[in-house]
Design a protein around this motif. Sequence first.
Motif, PDB file in Angstrom:
ATOM      1  N   TYR A  94       1.673  -5.645  -9.061  1.00  0.00           N
ATOM      2  CA  TYR A  94       2.160  -4.906  -7.896  1.00  0.00           C
ATOM      3  C   TYR A  94       0.987  -4.368  -7.091  1.00  0.00           C
ATOM      4  CZ  TYR A  94       6.958  -4.815  -9.639  1.00  0.00           C
ATOM      5  OH  TYR A  94       8.217  -5.155 -10.059  1.00  0.00           O
ATOM      6  N   ASP A  95       1.072  -4.525  -5.785  1.00  0.00           N
ATOM      7  CA  ASP A  95       0.172  -3.873  -4.844  1.00  0.00           C
ATOM      8  C   ASP A  95       0.864  -2.559  -4.493  1.00  0.00           C
ATOM      9  OD1 ASP A  95      -1.561  -3.102  -2.838  1.00  0.00           O
ATOM     10  OD2 ASP A  95      -1.055  -4.734  -1.480  1.00  0.00           O
ATOM     11  N   ILE A  96       0.282  -1.445  -4.923  1.00  0.00           N
ATOM     12  CA  ILE A  96       0.922  -0.134  -4.794  1.00  0.00           C
ATOM     13  C   ILE A  96       0.221   0.700  -3.731  1.00  0.00           C
ATOM     14  CG2 ILE A  96       1.493   2.010  -6.007  1.00  0.00           C
ATOM     15  CD1 ILE A  96       1.421   0.274  -8.625  1.00  0.00           C
ATOM     16  N   PHE A  97       1.006   1.239  -2.813  1.00  0.00           N
ATOM     17  CA  PHE A  97       0.501   2.192  -1.824  1.00  0.00           C
ATOM     18  C   PHE A  97       1.235   3.500  -2.072  1.00  0.00           C
ATOM     19  CE2 PHE A  97       0.894   4.416   2.260  1.00  0.00           C
ATOM     20  CZ  PHE A  97      -0.440   4.565   2.579  1.00  0.00           C
ATOM     21  N   CYS A  98       0.485   4.571  -2.326  1.00  0.00           N
ATOM     22  CA  CYS A  98       1.076   5.864  -2.647  1.00  0.00           C
ATOM     23  C   CYS A  98       0.446   6.929  -1.758  1.00  0.00           C
ATOM     24  CB  CYS A  98       0.826   6.172  -4.119  1.00  0.00           C
ATOM     25  SG  CYS A  98       1.649   7.649  -4.737  1.00  0.00           S
ATOM     26  N   LYS A  99       1.286   7.819  -1.235  1.00  0.00           N
ATOM     27  CA  LYS A  99       0.767   8.883  -0.374  1.00  0.00           C
ATOM     28  C   LYS A  99       1.515  10.178  -0.641  1.00  0.00           C
ATOM     29  CE  LYS A  99       3.559   8.325   3.760  1.00  0.00           C
ATOM     30  NZ  LYS A  99       3.484   8.126   5.185  1.00  0.00           N
ATOM     31  N   PRO A 100       0.910  11.305  -0.230  1.00  0.00           N
ATOM     32  CA  PRO A 100       1.580  12.593  -0.452  1.00  0.00           C
ATOM     33  C   PRO A 100       2.785  12.767   0.471  1.00  0.00           C
ATOM     34  CG  PRO A 100      -0.707  12.910   0.315  1.00  0.00           C
ATOM     35  CD  PRO A 100      -0.406  11.462   0.361  1.00  0.00           C
ATOM     36  N   GLY A 133       5.318  16.221  -3.338  1.00  0.00           N
ATOM     37  CA  GLY A 133       5.443  15.048  -4.189  1.00  0.00           C
ATOM     38  C   GLY A 133       4.719  13.860  -3.606  1.00  0.00           C
ATOM     39  N   THR A 134       5.128  12.679  -4.061  1.00  0.00           N
ATOM     40  CA  THR A 134       4.521  11.444  -3.582  1.00  0.00           C
ATOM     41  C   THR A 134       5.587  10.440  -3.171  1.00  0.00           C
ATOM     42  OG1 THR A 134       4.422  10.538  -5.839  1.00  0.00           O
ATOM     43  CG2 THR A 134       2.437  11.660  -5.017  1.00  0.00           C
ATOM     44  N   ALA A 135       5.220   9.598  -2.227  1.00  0.00           N
ATOM     45  CA  ALA A 135       6.049   8.456  -1.826  1.00  0.00           C
ATOM     46  C   ALA A 135       5.226   7.207  -2.104  1.00  0.00           C
ATOM     47  CB  ALA A 135       6.400   8.538  -0.347  1.00  0.00           C
ATOM     48  N   SER A 136       5.877   6.201  -2.651  1.00  0.00           N
ATOM     49  CA  SER A 136       5.141   4.966  -2.931  1.00  0.00           C
ATOM     50  C   SER A 136       5.950   3.745  -2.526  1.00  0.00           C
ATOM     51  CB  SER A 136       4.760   4.877  -4.409  1.00  0.00           C
ATOM     52  OG  SER A 136       5.920   4.818  -5.217  1.00  0.00           O
ATOM     53  N   VAL A 137       5.195   2.728  -2.148  1.00  0.00           N
ATOM     54  CA  VAL A 137       5.747   1.411  -1.876  1.00  0.00           C
ATOM     55  C   VAL A 137       4.991   0.452  -2.775  1.00  0.00           C
ATOM     56  CG1 VAL A 137       6.072  -0.419  -0.170  1.00  0.00           C
ATOM     57  CG2 VAL A 137       6.260   1.972   0.522  1.00  0.00           C
ATOM     58  N   SER A 138       5.719  -0.309  -3.557  1.00  0.00           N
ATOM     59  CA  SER A 138       5.106  -1.276  -4.463  1.00  0.00           C
ATOM     60  C   SER A 138       5.607  -2.658  -4.103  1.00  0.00           C
ATOM     61  CB  SER A 138       5.481  -0.962  -5.914  1.00  0.00           C
ATOM     62  OG  SER A 138       5.092   0.343  -6.250  1.00  0.00           O
ATOM     63  N   MET A 139       4.662  -3.577  -3.900  1.00  0.00           N
ATOM     64  CA  MET A 139       5.038  -4.944  -3.548  1.00  0.00           C
ATOM     65  C   MET A 139       4.557  -5.894  -4.628  1.00  0.00           C
ATOM     66  SD  MET A 139       4.451  -7.004  -0.079  1.00  0.00           S
ATOM     67  CE  MET A 139       4.033  -8.720  -0.170  1.00  0.00           C
ATOM     68  N   GLU A 140       5.532  -6.653  -5.146  1.00  0.00           N
ATOM     69  CA  GLU A 140       5.213  -7.655  -6.148  1.00  0.00           C
ATOM     70  C   GLU A 140       4.331  -8.710  -5.490  1.00  0.00           C
ATOM     71  OE1 GLU A 140       8.012 -10.687  -8.530  1.00  0.00           O
ATOM     72  OE2 GLU A 140       8.841  -8.668  -8.271  1.00  0.00           O
ATOM     73  N   THR A 141       3.250  -9.068  -6.160  1.00  0.00           N
ATOM     74  CA  THR A 141       2.335 -10.058  -5.610  1.00  0.00           C
ATOM     75  C   THR A 141       2.031 -11.107  -6.673  1.00  0.00           C
ATOM     76  OG1 THR A 141       0.201 -10.392  -4.543  1.00  0.00           O
ATOM     77  CG2 THR A 141       0.320  -8.652  -6.174  1.00  0.00           C
ATOM     78  N   MET A 142       1.602 -12.243  -6.245  1.00  0.00           N
ATOM     79  CA  MET A 142       1.316 -13.333  -7.185  1.00  0.00           C
ATOM     80  C   MET A 142      -0.047 -13.171  -7.845  1.00  0.00           C
ATOM     81  SD  MET A 142       4.117 -14.637  -6.952  1.00  0.00           S
ATOM     82  CE  MET A 142       4.342 -16.211  -7.676  1.00  0.00           C
TER      83      MET A 142
END
Length: 178
Positions: A149-155, A165-174
């Motif tokens: 996963y390519d994870i982007f996390c921010k406050p 807290g935190t918000a995150s977007v995780s994208m499955e990658t090859m």
Amino acid sequence: MRRWLIQLRKEQQLTQQEVAAGAHIDRAYYAQIENGTRNPSMTVASRIASYLHINPSLFFSEQLSEPFEAALTGSPITIAHCDLEHRYTWLFNNHTDFTMSKVIGKRVDEIFPHESTEELLNIKKKVVLEKKPIRKVVSFPLSEGSIVYDIFCKPIYDSNGNIIGTASVSMETMKPLT
């Protein structure tokens, strides 16, 4: 039926009466919200959410805007919110290994103890500590094998500018991104 809400209440060892009292509503009304025969107003959802330490939008996740849901459902993208204790308060389009009822109210290391989940937890801790976004690639061993996963996390901030807290977007990658 809102099974996730029932399970969350039971995990916190609370009765319907206790949650209803904490949200300043009638127990029968709360029972109807749990069994899905009644939807709470945003005010009531916020009170229940505050009492249970979750995001009130969970009550309305079935009614997400059509374009948002159409674009992300079944995609390789997962979106999550966590509180300052790094417990999940909201989750969308999660991997099938992580059902809402297993995840809401828990930290990732409590759900799935592994070095990769420790790494994800450390990313969230660093985001809160440094008050800035982080992007990192992490590999997780899941039921169908290892997934990267390519994870982007921010406050996440409240209206007063305090981190809540935190918000995150995780994208499955090859493969790992560079």
